[in-house]
Design a protein around this motif. Sequence first.
Motif, mmCIF file in Angstrom:
data_model
loop_
_atom_site.group_PDB
_atom_site.id
_atom_site.type_symbol
_atom_site.label_atom_id
_atom_site.label_comp_id
_atom_site.label_asym_id
_atom_site.label_seq_id
_atom_site.Cartn_x
_atom_site.Cartn_y
_atom_site.Cartn_z
ATOM 1 N N ASN A 182 0.824 -1.212 0.000
ATOM 2 C CA ASN A 182 0.000 0.000 0.000
ATOM 3 C C ASN A 182 0.856 1.258 0.000
ATOM 4 O O ASN A 182 0.526 2.261 -0.643
ATOM 5 C CB ASN A 182 -0.945 0.002 1.201
ATOM 6 C CG ASN A 182 -2.111 -0.962 1.013
ATOM 7 O OD1 ASN A 182 -2.463 -1.314 -0.130
ATOM 8 N ND2 ASN A 182 -2.719 -1.386 2.104
ATOM 9 N N ARG A 183 1.950 1.239 0.714
ATOM 10 C CA ARG A 183 2.817 2.419 0.766
ATOM 11 C C ARG A 183 3.594 2.613 -0.540
ATOM 12 O O ARG A 183 4.021 3.735 -0.835
ATOM 13 C CB ARG A 183 3.793 2.322 1.940
ATOM 14 C CG ARG A 183 3.124 2.449 3.286
ATOM 15 C CD ARG A 183 4.121 2.689 4.406
ATOM 16 N NE ARG A 183 3.461 2.804 5.701
ATOM 17 C CZ ARG A 183 4.085 3.186 6.835
ATOM 18 N NH1 ARG A 183 5.380 3.492 6.800
ATOM 19 N NH2 ARG A 183 3.427 3.263 7.971
ATOM 20 N N LEU A 184 3.784 1.553 -1.295
ATOM 21 C CA LEU A 184 4.506 1.662 -2.570
ATOM 22 C C LEU A 184 3.604 2.140 -3.714
ATOM 23 O O LEU A 184 4.106 2.481 -4.787
ATOM 24 C CB LEU A 184 5.123 0.311 -2.946
ATOM 25 C CG LEU A 184 6.284 -0.183 -2.083
ATOM 26 C CD1 LEU A 184 6.727 -1.568 -2.547
ATOM 27 C CD2 LEU A 184 7.451 0.798 -2.102
ATOM 28 N N THR A 226 1.768 8.474 3.069
ATOM 29 C CA THR A 226 3.219 8.544 3.297
ATOM 30 C C THR A 226 3.970 8.963 2.040
ATOM 31 O O THR A 226 5.208 9.007 2.071
ATOM 32 C CB THR A 226 3.766 7.188 3.769
ATOM 33 O OG1 THR A 226 3.575 6.232 2.723
ATOM 34 C CG2 THR A 226 3.073 6.736 5.037
ATOM 35 N N ASN A 227 3.211 9.225 0.946
ATOM 36 C CA ASN A 227 3.830 9.652 -0.319
ATOM 37 C C ASN A 227 4.898 8.644 -0.802
ATOM 38 O O ASN A 227 6.000 9.025 -1.178
ATOM 39 C CB ASN A 227 4.439 11.056 -0.167
ATOM 40 C CG ASN A 227 3.391 12.107 0.151
ATOM 41 O OD1 ASN A 227 2.304 12.115 -0.441
ATOM 42 N ND2 ASN A 227 3.701 12.970 1.115
ATOM 43 N N LYS A 282 13.736 9.036 4.235
ATOM 44 C CA LYS A 282 14.138 10.125 3.356
ATOM 45 C C LYS A 282 13.858 9.817 1.887
ATOM 46 O O LYS A 282 13.507 10.720 1.120
ATOM 47 C CB LYS A 282 15.629 10.413 3.554
ATOM 48 C CG LYS A 282 16.117 11.674 2.880
ATOM 49 C CD LYS A 282 17.570 11.916 3.241
ATOM 50 C CE LYS A 282 18.080 13.230 2.636
ATOM 51 N NZ LYS A 282 17.432 14.418 3.220
ATOM 52 N N HIS A 283 14.002 8.553 1.490
ATOM 53 C CA HIS A 283 13.873 8.163 0.081
ATOM 54 C C HIS A 283 12.606 7.307 -0.110
ATOM 55 O O HIS A 283 12.369 6.358 0.643
ATOM 56 C CB HIS A 283 15.086 7.376 -0.389
ATOM 57 C CG HIS A 283 16.359 8.150 -0.314
ATOM 58 N ND1 HIS A 283 16.726 9.082 -1.257
ATOM 59 C CD2 HIS A 283 17.354 8.136 0.629
ATOM 60 C CE1 HIS A 283 17.895 9.600 -0.937
ATOM 61 N NE2 HIS A 283 18.304 9.044 0.210
ATOM 62 N N PRO A 284 11.779 7.613 -1.132
ATOM 63 C CA PRO A 284 10.586 6.786 -1.400
ATOM 64 C C PRO A 284 10.985 5.448 -2.040
ATOM 65 O O PRO A 284 12.067 5.291 -2.594
ATOM 66 C CB PRO A 284 9.784 7.648 -2.375
ATOM 67 C CG PRO A 284 10.813 8.472 -3.078
ATOM 68 C CD PRO A 284 11.895 8.745 -2.068
ATOM 69 N N GLY A 285 10.029 4.531 -1.960
ATOM 70 C CA GLY A 285 10.261 3.241 -2.597
ATOM 71 C C GLY A 285 11.055 2.265 -1.740
ATOM 72 O O GLY A 285 11.322 2.497 -0.555
ATOM 73 N N TRP A 309 -4.555 -1.892 5.415
ATOM 74 C CA TRP A 309 -3.588 -1.489 6.431
ATOM 75 C C TRP A 309 -2.480 -0.634 5.797
ATOM 76 O O TRP A 309 -1.944 -0.951 4.749
ATOM 77 C CB TRP A 309 -2.945 -2.699 7.120
ATOM 78 C CG TRP A 309 -3.930 -3.669 7.728
ATOM 79 C CD1 TRP A 309 -4.116 -4.960 7.418
ATOM 80 C CD2 TRP A 309 -4.839 -3.379 8.770
ATOM 81 N NE1 TRP A 309 -5.080 -5.524 8.189
ATOM 82 C CE2 TRP A 309 -5.558 -4.564 9.047
ATOM 83 C CE3 TRP A 309 -5.160 -2.225 9.525
ATOM 84 C CZ2 TRP A 309 -6.550 -4.648 10.020
ATOM 85 C CZ3 TRP A 309 -6.149 -2.318 10.498
ATOM 86 C CH2 TRP A 309 -6.831 -3.513 10.735
ATOM 87 N N VAL A 310 -2.169 0.482 6.510
ATOM 88 C CA VAL A 310 -1.108 1.383 6.035
ATOM 89 C C VAL A 310 -0.074 1.647 7.134
ATOM 90 O O VAL A 310 1.109 1.836 6.842
ATOM 91 C CB VAL A 310 -1.699 2.730 5.563
ATOM 92 C CG1 VAL A 310 -0.604 3.687 5.082
ATOM 93 C CG2 VAL A 310 -2.712 2.515 4.456
#
Length: 560
Positions: free
Chosen positions: A452-454, A461-462, A498-501, A526-527
């Motif tokens: 979900n966060r990806l 959470t961008n 700091k870094h996405p993904g 769920w996140v």
Amino acid sequence: MTEYGRGQGSEPWNPEDPLSGDGGWGGQQAQQGSQSPYGGRPQHYPQASGYGDWSQGQQSQGQQSQGQQPGYEGQQHPQHDGRPYDQQLAGHTQHQFHQGGWDATGTLGQVPYAADPGDPYGQQPVAYGGEQPDLYGTEDAYPPPEPPGRRRPEPGPEAEPAEDEEQAPAVAGGGAGDDGGHELATRRERRGKGRKPVKSKKRRTGCACMVVVLVFGGGLGGVGYFGYQFYQNRFGTAPDYAGDGTGETVTVEIPKGAGGWEIGRRLKEAGVVKSAEAFVHAQTNTPGADGIQAGAYLLKKEMSAGSAVKLMLDPRSQNNVIVTPGERNSGVYAAIDKKLELSSGTTKKVAEKKYRDFGLPAWAQNHADLKDPLEGFLFPGTYPAAKGMKPEVILQQMVSQAKQKYAAYGLNEKAKEFDLDSAYQLVTVASLVQAEGKTHDDFRKMAEVVYNRLKPDNTETNRKLQFDSTYNYLLGKSNIHISEEEINSNPSPYNTYKHPGLPPGPIGNPGEDALKAMLNPTHDGWVYFVATDGMSNTEFAKTYAEFLELKDKFNANTGN
């Protein structure tokens, strides 16, 4: 009966004619062609007598004088001297045959049979003394006859016939009542003169009996031996040493899945026990011995089977490295150094130098910014690691196990189902699930949190994971209390705050449970998650407001 050898005349052969039967000369010549029992030479009967009434065929002297013998109707056959048959009979037919072919003495005249036109030996001299001198028993015979003093007595009437004479009745013609047997006996007598008697069948039978006895005796011996072995295996005492062994030690590697017989066989080959049977017996009668694990064991030579079983159950005898689920490579390297009694850091240097030689899959190579290219590929399990072994051998086994497991799960094909680029990213997700989840029930929910966060549309959470575990991996620590200032100051790609993904690669070695959960996440939305007790009680939330409530609960439980 099929008519073989009939001539051009219209009259059939006389069924009572001894020359027209299946066993006679006419029948055999027609059926066998040139394959005569006498090598293709025409057969003659210089002393033939007793062939029954020659006139039964109602054939006159005139017919016989014209060259028409019974069984050769309408045919003229050349004789040995090349003249037709009727010319040879012209001078003596009248006084040899009276009333159907019998002379005054009651004896059948000696009329030689004509040669078969298809017989290549038809022009050769008459066989068996018809027109040749009989040299048997004379000085001119070869081999010469033995002197009277050395001659063996001829066999009596009840002697067994020689092998080369057993087929003669098939050529003589006629039935059991014919006098052809007299002529056959006469020829046997002549042929037997000056020749050594053939060994009787009784002697051959005796030899055959001896062979049978030997074979039968050998079979009984073999049955007895194997029977004894079977008894020993089932009921006898298996060979075994006594005592706790000698002072000489040896390392024995037991593969995964090995049973009692395989373990016993390996111990016997290493000189630890005297027989595999003794080990199986001792293992069967020792409580808990069926739980002997795979790995390397430091044992003594010439131990009793019971002592070997007890020592293998003692953890101190096991020379193994155990990789636990979620363990980082740094911990595995240190354990290998300790087991092999190597200086600290030796295995890590080998891994850095030779990792390309361990057979990593193609999708796990050439990734940038990796802290350790082998991270995630030292699959959890037990591996033999005893003094004298090389670190690369142990690392190779671990990588091979990981490669096999990942191939079995079909990670390359599954990646697209979760909007990921490769199987390598799936292994990375599994390592995150393993590191953040505390219990088996957490793993599926944790996998959903990651996916979900990806997602590109994640506004909570961008697309940032914000996992403490990735930052701790970067530092080589396991600290749950990380300040916000510290996190924001570290530019490492492993800093998921700091870094996405995803991070550049796995942060540990995931086990089977994490792999399965990564491939089968929940779908509850769920996140967020927080270990509210600071240890193992992980709670999940769907919104940021719910997350703040869980954070307050964590602070209350940990004293922050």
